[in-house]
Scaffold this motif. Structure first.
Motif, PDB file in Angstrom:
ATOM      1  N   LYS A   1       0.845  -1.190   0.000  1.00 52.81           N
ATOM      2  CA  LYS A   1       0.000   0.000   0.000  1.00 52.81           C
ATOM      3  C   LYS A   1       0.881   1.242   0.000  1.00 52.81           C
ATOM      4  CE  LYS A   1      -3.050   2.452   3.168  1.00 52.81           C
ATOM      5  NZ  LYS A   1      -3.536   2.506   4.534  1.00 52.81           N
ATOM      6  N   ASP A   2       0.580   2.182  -0.894  1.00 52.78           N
ATOM      7  CA  ASP A   2       1.297   3.454  -0.887  1.00 52.78           C
ATOM      8  C   ASP A   2       0.908   4.259   0.344  1.00 52.78           C
ATOM      9  OD1 ASP A   2       2.665   3.016  -3.260  1.00 52.78           O
ATOM     10  OD2 ASP A   2       1.137   3.980  -4.493  1.00 52.78           O
ATOM     11  N   LEU A   3       1.872   4.967   0.911  1.00 50.07           N
ATOM     12  CA  LEU A   3       1.625   5.824   2.064  1.00 50.07           C
ATOM     13  C   LEU A   3       1.504   7.276   1.607  1.00 50.07           C
ATOM     14  CD1 LEU A   3       4.164   4.138   4.508  1.00 50.07           C
ATOM     15  CD2 LEU A   3       1.702   3.738   4.310  1.00 50.07           C
ATOM     16  N   SER A   4       1.130   8.159   2.510  1.00 56.00           N
ATOM     17  CA  SER A   4       0.891   9.556   2.128  1.00 56.00           C
ATOM     18  C   SER A   4       2.164  10.275   1.700  1.00 56.00           C
ATOM     19  CB  SER A   4       0.228  10.321   3.276  1.00 56.00           C
ATOM     20  OG  SER A   4       1.104  10.408   4.389  1.00 56.00           O
ATOM     21  N   GLN A   5       3.323   9.822   2.184  1.00 58.45           N
ATOM     22  CA  GLN A   5       4.571  10.469   1.796  1.00 58.45           C
ATOM     23  C   GLN A   5       5.064   9.874   0.481  1.00 58.45           C
ATOM     24  OE1 GLN A   5       5.537  13.273   3.442  1.00 58.45           O
ATOM     25  NE2 GLN A   5       3.545  12.784   4.319  1.00 58.45           N
ATOM     26  N   PRO A   6       5.348  10.715  -0.507  1.00 56.90           N
ATOM     27  CA  PRO A   6       5.736  10.235  -1.836  1.00 56.90           C
ATOM     28  C   PRO A   6       6.878   9.218  -1.794  1.00 56.90           C
ATOM     29  CG  PRO A   6       5.415  12.617  -1.868  1.00 56.90           C
ATOM     30  CD  PRO A   6       5.344  12.186  -0.426  1.00 56.90           C
TER      31      PRO A   6
ATOM     32  N   GLN B   1       6.983   6.340  -0.393  1.00 64.83           N
ATOM     33  CA  GLN B   1       6.966   5.469   0.782  1.00 64.83           C
ATOM     34  C   GLN B   1       5.806   4.479   0.651  1.00 64.83           C
ATOM     35  OE1 GLN B   1       9.470   5.991   3.308  1.00 64.83           O
ATOM     36  NE2 GLN B   1      10.167   7.244   1.614  1.00 64.83           N
ATOM     37  N   PHE B   2       6.022   3.247   1.124  1.00 62.95           N
ATOM     38  CA  PHE B   2       4.963   2.239   1.019  1.00 62.95           C
ATOM     39  C   PHE B   2       5.044   1.221   2.146  1.00 62.95           C
ATOM     40  CE2 PHE B   2       8.576   1.203  -1.700  1.00 62.95           C
ATOM     41  CZ  PHE B   2       8.902  -0.104  -1.354  1.00 62.95           C
ATOM     42  N   ALA B   3       3.874   0.716   2.525  1.00 63.42           N
ATOM     43  CA  ALA B   3       3.797  -0.405   3.463  1.00 63.42           C
ATOM     44  C   ALA B   3       4.059  -1.666   2.659  1.00 63.42           C
ATOM     45  CB  ALA B   3       2.425  -0.455   4.118  1.00 63.42           C
ATOM     46  N   CYS B   4       4.750  -2.612   3.274  1.00 59.48           N
ATOM     47  CA  CYS B   4       5.124  -3.853   2.595  1.00 59.48           C
ATOM     48  C   CYS B   4       4.304  -5.027   3.104  1.00 59.48           C
ATOM     49  CB  CYS B   4       6.604  -4.146   2.839  1.00 59.48           C
ATOM     50  SG  CYS B   4       7.685  -2.835   2.255  1.00 59.48           S
ATOM     51  N   ALA B   5       4.249  -6.054   2.311  1.00 60.49           N
ATOM     52  CA  ALA B   5       3.596  -7.300   2.731  1.00 60.49           C
ATOM     53  C   ALA B   5       4.413  -7.984   3.820  1.00 60.49           C
ATOM     54  CB  ALA B   5       3.422  -8.219   1.527  1.00 60.49           C
ATOM     55  N   GLU B   6       5.724  -7.723   3.847  1.00 62.56           N
ATOM     56  CA  GLU B   6       6.617  -8.393   4.786  1.00 62.56           C
ATOM     57  C   GLU B   6       6.457  -7.863   6.209  1.00 62.56           C
ATOM     58  OE1 GLU B   6       8.031  -8.874   0.751  1.00 62.56           O
ATOM     59  OE2 GLU B   6       7.569  -7.056   1.852  1.00 62.56           O
ATOM     60  N   LYS B   7       6.507  -8.800   7.158  1.00 59.45           N
ATOM     61  CA  LYS B   7       6.504  -8.481   8.587  1.00 59.45           C
ATOM     62  C   LYS B   7       7.678  -9.193   9.231  1.00 59.45           C
ATOM     63  CE  LYS B   7       1.560  -7.877   9.029  1.00 59.45           C
ATOM     64  NZ  LYS B   7       0.843  -7.181  10.055  1.00 59.45           N
ATOM     65  N   VAL B   8       8.142  -8.641  10.335  1.00 61.90           N
ATOM     66  CA  VAL B   8       9.185  -9.280  11.129  1.00 61.90           C
ATOM     67  C   VAL B   8       8.717  -9.342  12.574  1.00 61.90           C
ATOM     68  CG1 VAL B   8      11.124  -8.600   9.652  1.00 61.90           C
ATOM     69  CG2 VAL B   8      10.392  -7.086  11.484  1.00 61.90           C
ATOM     70  N   THR B   9       9.371 -10.185  13.346  1.00 55.17           N
ATOM     71  CA  THR B   9       9.117 -10.241  14.778  1.00 55.17           C
ATOM     72  C   THR B   9      10.173  -9.391  15.472  1.00 55.17           C
ATOM     73  OG1 THR B   9       8.229 -12.475  14.550  1.00 55.17           O
ATOM     74  CG2 THR B   9       8.852 -11.778  16.768  1.00 55.17           C
ATOM     75  N   VAL B  10       9.724  -8.475  16.316  1.00 50.44           N
ATOM     76  CA  VAL B  10      10.610  -7.625  17.104  1.00 50.44           C
ATOM     77  C   VAL B  10      10.692  -8.257  18.490  1.00 50.44           C
ATOM     78  CG1 VAL B  10      11.029  -5.293  17.995  1.00 50.44           C
ATOM     79  CG2 VAL B  10       9.819  -5.594  15.806  1.00 50.44           C
TER      80      VAL B  10
END
Length: 190
Positions: free
Chosen positions: A35-40, A42-51
């Motif tokens: 998904k594109d984010l509001s800042q040109p 920049q995008f959210a990714c499908a990938e996740k990590v465990t913190v």
């Protein structure tokens, strides 16, 4: 003139270097834009990590594109829940900040610094800044007029660049305090 600004919630997330991305997901791996984010750019990714912290762990999405330094942005509640230090800082100001382990499907990365709680901020173009009479790094206050939980956020840093789009970012703790329903319109009052 009212100085209105879109207020968005910036949930916990991770920025990674190319090197750390490959350690976490495998050699030659590329981020998958979701998904594109509001800042040109920049995008959210499908990938996740465990913190992983000393007390617990949580999942966090990766935001792209890759960066020059790996950085984990948590709310203070998130940081306390997993037992890590997260000083309130501007994005990119990671020297001496918190440490954690990141775990992905192909491996893990220990970061010795890079965990922060992002300082609330407003992204502005130079034209927005000129229109509102605000300069880069100026600290302002923003009124959030939500029903039943209206409040004024102080210590909001203005970040001015022609690479930005006008939007204020607050974390989930701040959004919950003001009952922000995903996004809202705030007013710069100071």
């Amino acid at each position: 003139m009212k100085k209105e600004v879109l207020v968005e919630i910036s949930a916990r997330h991770v920025h990674v270097t190319e090197e750390d991305l490959e350690k976490l997901f495998g050699k030659g791996y590329k981020l998958t834009p979701k998904k594109d984010l509001s800042q040109p750019g920049q995008f959210a990714c499908a990938e996740k990590v465990t913190v992983v912290g000393p007390k617990s762990e949580l999942k966090a999405s990766i935001l792209g594109p890759v960066r020059s330094a790996t950085q984990v942005e948590l709310s203070l509640t998130d940081a306390r829940s997993i037992g890590v230090t997260a000083p309130v800082r501007e994005s990119g100001d990671i020297k001496g900040s918190g440490a954690c382990k990141l775990v992905g499907p192909a491996g893990e990365v220990e970061i010795t610094e890079g965990v922060i709680a992002a300082k609330r901020h407003i992204h502005m173009t130079p034209a927005d800044a000129q229109k509102y009479g605000i300069s880069d790094k100026q600290v302002v206050s923003v009124k959030i007029p939500t029903e039943g939980r209206a409040l004024v956020f102080g210590d909001v840093v203005a970040r001015v660049s022609d690479k930005f789009s006008l939007a204020m970012h607050i974390d989930t703790d701040e959004a919950n305090a003001a009952a922000v329903p995903g996004s809202c319109i705030g007013e710069i009052i100071d």
